[in-house]
Motif scaffolding. Structure first.
Motif, PDB file in Angstrom:
ATOM      1  N   GLU A   1       0.816  -0.880  -0.287  1.00 45.53           N
ATOM      2  CA  GLU A   1       0.058   0.087  -0.019  1.00 45.53           C
ATOM      3  C   GLU A   1       1.047   0.783   0.294  1.00 45.53           C
ATOM      4  O   GLU A   1       1.552   1.619   0.651  1.00 45.53           O
ATOM      5  CB  GLU A   1      -1.120  -0.130   1.315  1.00 45.53           C
ATOM      6  CG  GLU A   1      -1.426  -0.795   1.358  1.00 45.53           C
ATOM      7  CD  GLU A   1      -2.446  -1.256   2.583  1.00 45.53           C
ATOM      8  OE1 GLU A   1      -3.099   0.188   2.933  1.00 45.53           O
ATOM      9  OE2 GLU A   1      -3.187  -2.461   3.427  1.00 45.53           O
ATOM     10  N   MET A   2       0.431   2.173  -1.236  1.00 46.44           N
ATOM     11  CA  MET A   2       1.599   3.340  -1.128  1.00 46.44           C
ATOM     12  C   MET A   2       0.726   4.563  -1.652  1.00 46.44           C
ATOM     13  O   MET A   2      -0.047   4.717  -1.982  1.00 46.44           O
ATOM     14  CB  MET A   2       2.559   3.084  -1.999  1.00 46.44           C
ATOM     15  CG  MET A   2       3.490   1.980  -1.956  1.00 46.44           C
ATOM     16  SD  MET A   2       4.684   2.141  -3.572  1.00 46.44           S
ATOM     17  CE  MET A   2       5.078   3.880  -3.953  1.00 46.44           C
ATOM     18  N   PRO A   3       0.190   5.509  -0.404  1.00 47.51           N
ATOM     19  CA  PRO A   3       0.132   4.441   0.929  1.00 47.51           C
ATOM     20  C   PRO A   3      -0.332   4.437   1.700  1.00 47.51           C
ATOM     21  O   PRO A   3      -1.611   4.543   1.382  1.00 47.51           O
ATOM     22  CB  PRO A   3       0.633   6.726   1.177  1.00 47.51           C
ATOM     23  CG  PRO A   3      -0.076   6.886   0.122  1.00 47.51           C
ATOM     24  CD  PRO A   3       0.011   6.929  -0.691  1.00 47.51           C
ATOM     25  N   SER A   4      -0.151   3.894   2.725  1.00 49.30           N
ATOM     26  CA  SER A   4      -1.363   3.616   3.465  1.00 49.30           C
ATOM     27  C   SER A   4      -1.212   4.278   5.202  1.00 49.30           C
ATOM     28  O   SER A   4      -0.284   4.656   5.414  1.00 49.30           O
ATOM     29  CB  SER A   4      -0.240   2.262   3.931  1.00 49.30           C
ATOM     30  OG  SER A   4       0.398   1.693   4.288  1.00 49.30           O
ATOM     31  N   GLU A   5      -2.568   4.115   5.355  1.00 47.76           N
ATOM     32  CA  GLU A   5      -2.407   4.762   6.640  1.00 47.76           C
ATOM     33  C   GLU A   5      -1.974   4.153   8.153  1.00 47.76           C
ATOM     34  O   GLU A   5      -1.995   2.551   8.396  1.00 47.76           O
ATOM     35  CB  GLU A   5      -3.541   5.145   7.117  1.00 47.76           C
ATOM     36  CG  GLU A   5      -4.302   5.373   8.046  1.00 47.76           C
ATOM     37  CD  GLU A   5      -5.484   6.209   8.478  1.00 47.76           C
ATOM     38  OE1 GLU A   5      -6.527   6.559   9.431  1.00 47.76           O
ATOM     39  OE2 GLU A   5      -6.568   5.818   7.800  1.00 47.76           O
ATOM     40  N   PRO A   6      -1.330   4.858   8.513  1.00 51.24           N
ATOM     41  CA  PRO A   6      -0.168   4.329   9.885  1.00 51.24           C
ATOM     42  C   PRO A   6      -1.458   3.417  10.896  1.00 51.24           C
ATOM     43  O   PRO A   6      -2.610   4.027  11.117  1.00 51.24           O
ATOM     44  CB  PRO A   6       0.513   4.367  10.711  1.00 51.24           C
ATOM     45  CG  PRO A   6       0.144   5.724   9.969  1.00 51.24           C
ATOM     46  CD  PRO A   6      -0.275   6.245   9.326  1.00 51.24           C
ATOM     47  N   SER A   7      -1.455   2.338  12.062  1.00 54.17           N
ATOM     48  CA  SER A   7      -2.217   2.416  13.250  1.00 54.17           C
ATOM     49  C   SER A   7      -2.137   3.236  13.872  1.00 54.17           C
ATOM     50  O   SER A   7      -1.423   3.803  13.819  1.00 54.17           O
ATOM     51  CB  SER A   7      -1.147   0.932  13.429  1.00 54.17           C
ATOM     52  OG  SER A   7      -2.441   0.109  14.535  1.00 54.17           O
ATOM     53  N   ALA A   8      -3.672   3.422  14.673  1.00 50.17           N
ATOM     54  CA  ALA A   8      -3.918   3.914  15.463  1.00 50.17           C
ATOM     55  C   ALA A   8      -2.823   4.193  16.952  1.00 50.17           C
ATOM     56  O   ALA A   8      -2.687   4.890  17.741  1.00 50.17           O
ATOM     57  CB  ALA A   8      -5.187   3.851  15.332  1.00 50.17           C
ATOM     58  N   GLU A   9      -2.314   3.000  16.997  1.00 50.71           N
ATOM     59  CA  GLU A   9      -1.293   2.623  17.716  1.00 50.71           C
ATOM     60  C   GLU A   9       0.000   2.824  18.102  1.00 50.71           C
ATOM     61  O   GLU A   9       0.599   3.003  18.693  1.00 50.71           O
ATOM     62  CB  GLU A   9      -2.027   1.007  18.359  1.00 50.71           C
ATOM     63  CG  GLU A   9      -3.380   0.262  19.088  1.00 50.71           C
ATOM     64  CD  GLU A   9      -3.885   0.096  17.635  1.00 50.71           C
ATOM     65  OE1 GLU A   9      -3.380  -0.115  16.720  1.00 50.71           O
ATOM     66  OE2 GLU A   9      -4.652   0.680  18.060  1.00 50.71           O
ATOM     67  N   LEU A  10       0.222   3.430  16.573  1.00 49.73           N
ATOM     68  CA  LEU A  10       1.599   3.814  16.006  1.00 49.73           C
ATOM     69  C   LEU A  10       2.056   4.825  17.200  1.00 49.73           C
ATOM     70  O   LEU A  10       1.427   6.141  16.930  1.00 49.73           O
ATOM     71  CB  LEU A  10       1.688   3.846  14.752  1.00 49.73           C
ATOM     72  CG  LEU A  10       3.466   4.088  14.483  1.00 49.73           C
ATOM     73  CD1 LEU A  10       3.534   2.974  14.350  1.00 49.73           C
ATOM     74  CD2 LEU A  10       3.286   4.725  12.640  1.00 49.73           C
ATOM     75  N   ASP A  11       2.931   5.776  18.041  1.00 48.74           N
ATOM     76  CA  ASP A  11       4.519   6.025  19.015  1.00 48.74           C
ATOM     77  C   ASP A  11       3.935   7.271  17.695  1.00 48.74           C
ATOM     78  O   ASP A  11       3.783   7.452  16.559  1.00 48.74           O
ATOM     79  CB  ASP A  11       5.136   5.425  18.928  1.00 48.74           C
ATOM     80  CG  ASP A  11       5.696   6.625  19.918  1.00 48.74           C
ATOM     81  OD1 ASP A  11       5.195   7.993  19.939  1.00 48.74           O
ATOM     82  OD2 ASP A  11       6.923   6.614  20.501  1.00 48.74           O
TER      83      ASP A  11
END
Length: 386
Positions: free
Chosen positions: A83-93
């Protein structure tokens, strides 16, 4: 009955230092297709990469500023290559570089700008990680003004073609970061940026500014060619200094700094070119004979990563360019000439209704030609054995 408003006989054209002047200097025809026609390149590799690096440095600096510092080094989570771009996880720092970079990717995607491939995208994150962690702790405390738009008007040289005289002046603009004298004085003497500035300016004193710009590329070879990256980079900094001097809140500009980001994480291509340029005497920053970096470069095997010391990588990445009244005049005079040539090409096309006859294909940059959407129909590219 509505009457059309009479168009003015003369206009004031607006030029970007990087988007217009430097792009035109590299290849007139590709500039016309991409800029003059407002046609976005289908593979804007260099545009995406350069703007991504600038965006990463800017957003990380704002975080550093808002939080009163950052816990360097910062890292990024694994990237989903599908996936380009892909949304990062909500838990990501929120300090994960992936979280910092995602909004930048989204903004570029909305402009139709994407990485060339998954590998290119990952490489951009790796270069951004190197720039942020190796430069950030030393650079961010020196920044007085970030992402300042600078502009000024200049007289346009006369043309031999009367039809090309559509303006007597033009607007030139760009975006820079500014380092302040107070911030520089507060930093320890072992700050590599401060050390590089003092080495170039041992007697620097009083109130002054130093402008800085990032280049996603490697340090170019030393070259007197006015269209080569070495000279174009110098003229860019000098012109930025002149533009900054036109702002009401500006102090005297003492120097400019170019940061070559690729030098902070050199890959196989960079190592190969560095070794060739070092042996040919075509680069200005080389390791001393007998040092670890000297043996790393000379013993480097194609296809492998170079294990260069952080000190040498920083020395390669930082280029300090002294600024004087004379150097600004020389650079801006050259820029005036380029703008005059663009205006002449515009007039020639308006008269002839022919693009190819009006805008020569004159690139000497292999990588730019390979990435150009119009290379198949370009007589120079087809006649050149890259």
């Amino acid at each position: 009955m509505e009457l059309p408003i009479k168009r003015p006989d003369r206009i004031v054209p607006d030029y970007s230092l990087t988007g217009d002047v430097l792009s035109f200097s590299r290849c007139q025809r590709s500039y016309r297709y991409y800029n003059g026609s407002s046609l976005p390149p289908s593979r804007p590799v260099q545009m995406w990469y350069g703007e991504f690096i600038h965006g990463m440095m800017e957003r990380t600096f704002r975080l550093w500023q808002d939080r009163g510092g950052l816990p360097f080094p910062l890292h990024y989570s694994p990237i989903n290559e599908r996936e380009m771009p892909s949304e990062p996880s909500a838990e990501l720092d929120p300090l994960d570089l992936r979280a910092i970079g995602w909004p930048i990717e989204q903004s570029l995607a909305h402009q139709g700008k994407f990485a060339r491939s998954a590998d290119a995208r990952i490489s951009a994150y790796e270069r951004a990680e190197a720039a942020i962690n190796q430069l950030g702790p030393h650079l961010f405390p020196l920044i007085d003004v970030a992402e300042r738009k600078v502009l000024g008007t200049r007289p346009l040289p006369a043309s031999e073609n009367e039809a090309a005289e559509r303006a007597g002046r033009y607007v030139l603009q760009g975006i820079i970061d500014v380092l302040g004298h107070a911030q520089l004085g507060e930093q320890p003497s072992d700050n590599p940026l401060k050390r590089a500035i003092i080495a170039a300016y041992p007697d620097l004193d009083g109130e002054y500014e130093i402008i800085i710009d990032y280049k996603g590329s490697r340090r170019p070879r030393i070259d007197d060619d006015p269209r080569g990256d070495w000279k174009l980079g110098e003229w860019q900094v000098q012109t930025y200094a002149w533009l900054r001097s036109q702002q009401v809140d500006a102090r005297p500009v003492a120097a400019g700094i170019l940061i070559y980001v690729s030098e902070l994480a050199p890959g196989s291509k960079e190592m190969s070119m560095l070794r060739a340029e070092m042996r040919g005497g075509l680069t200005d920053v080389v390791p001393e004979v007998g040092t670890a970096d000297y043996y790393q470069i000379n013993g480097w095997a194609p296809g492998t990563q170079g294990d260069l010391t952080p000190e040498f990588r920083l020395a390669r990445a930082i280029r300090v360019i002294p600024v004087t009244a004379e150097s600004m005049i020389e650079a801006t005079t050259m820029i005036d000439g380029v703008v005059r040539t663009i205006e002449d090409c515009v007039a020639h096309e308006r008269q002839s209704m022919q693009i190819k006859q009006s805008w020569p294909a004159d690139s000497n940059d292999r990588d730019a030609c390979v990435a150009c959407d119009f290379r198949v129909s370009c007589e120079r590219n087809n006649a050149t054995n890259w």
